[in-house]
Enzyme design. Structure first.
Site: not given
Ligand code: FPP
Length: 252
Positions: A30, A34, A43, A47, A76, A78, A206, A217
């Site tokens: 997560d 941000r 954004r 990622h 689910t 997202n 979540s 833990e």
């Molecule tokens: C949450 O951060 C992150 C996600 C919903 C996506 C996570 C995905 C990756 C790290 C890359 C995945 C790559 C592969 C290969 C599976 P957020 O966007 O909710 O952050 P925020 O809360 O700061 O907005």
């Protein structure tokens, strides 16, 4: 052999390897959004950067000898994000697996994926299927991705499947035990997570592994996922090793 980067990490790794490692580590990746916002970036840059962290943590887990690493890549919930962000998040696994699959095969890593995978775009499904197929005989670390995963829907799915068996007369209600129930979850065959790491300062689970995390833990940090490095991962494991797990019992 662990690739050692600095003296502090070397010392920490030494300490960690003297004690029992968590068998299964789960991570809620997560804070990407941000991280990007803080830098005035879109954004999706967050990622992309989060994907680099993912690579570093997969590498470190494999080197340490962690048996299962589960990563929450898409929930689910997202789908509620803007279309462009969802599209990007759906393309990331494909990109990652295209670039990294050979490396994962070489490292003897077995790839698993859990969630309602049929709702993912065809290309994402195809990439996941290929990765599972190409690594299915590997005996090293299990790298388990949660894609379109929601724990409540996983539990409902298990309940429905068990109900069908009862209705068909294949199962009696009194035979439904915790052990049997677990066989109907996506994580069937995997140990429960020992350690759940959540970066970004949020203090919640979540809808992730609600059943499986009964005695997990929890370890939280304010560090955002793209800034999360090997040193943070090692610290989480070291802290975990200092905890006393009683599973509802008492210290004798
Ligand atoms: C949450 O951060 C992150 C996600 C919903 C996506 C996570 C995905 C990756 C790290 C890359 C995945 C790559 C592969 C290969 C599976 P957020 O966007 O909710 O952050 P925020 O809360 O700061 O907005």
């Amino acid at each position: 052999m662990i690739e050692q980067t600095n003296q502090k990490e070397v010392e920490l790794i030494d300490l960690i390897l003297k004690k029992k490692l968590p068998e299964h580590v789960a991570v809620i990746m997560d804070g990407n959004g941000r991280w990007a916002k803080k830098r005035g970036l879109p954004r999706i840059s967050g990622h992309k950067s989060g994907m680099n962290t993912l690579k570093e943590i997969v590498k470190c887990s494999g080197e340490l000898g962690i048996r299962v690493l589960t990563l929450y890549a898409f929930s689910t919930e997202n789908w509620k994000r803007p279309r462009w962000e969802v599209d990007f998040l759906m393309r990331l696994p494909e990109e990652y697996l295209q670039k990294e699959l050979q490396n994962l095969i070489d490292k003897n890593i077995l790839i698993k994926a859990m969630g309602d995978l049929e709702q993912l775009p065809h290309r994402t499904q195809k990439a996941i299927k290929k990765a599972r197929e190409d690594t299915k005989n590997n005996s090293g670390m299990i790298l388990n991705f949660a894609f379109n995963y929601g724990s409540r829907s996983e539990i409902l799915f298990a309940v429905k499947s068990i109900s069908i068996e009862v209705t068909k007369g294949n199962l009696r209600p009194e035979e439904i035990s915790e052990k049997l129930f677990e066989k109907y979850l996506y994580t069937s065959g995997l140990p429960d997570p020992d350690l759940l790491i959540r970066p970004s300062g949020e203090l919640r689970i979540s809808n992730f592994l609600l059943w499986q995390a009964a005695y997990t833990e929890l370890w939280f940090t304010r560090v955002l996922w793209p800034d999360f490095k090997k040193k943070h991962f090692l610290k989480a494991i070291h802290d975990y090793q200092k905890r006393e797990r009683r599973y509802g019992s008492i210290r004798i």
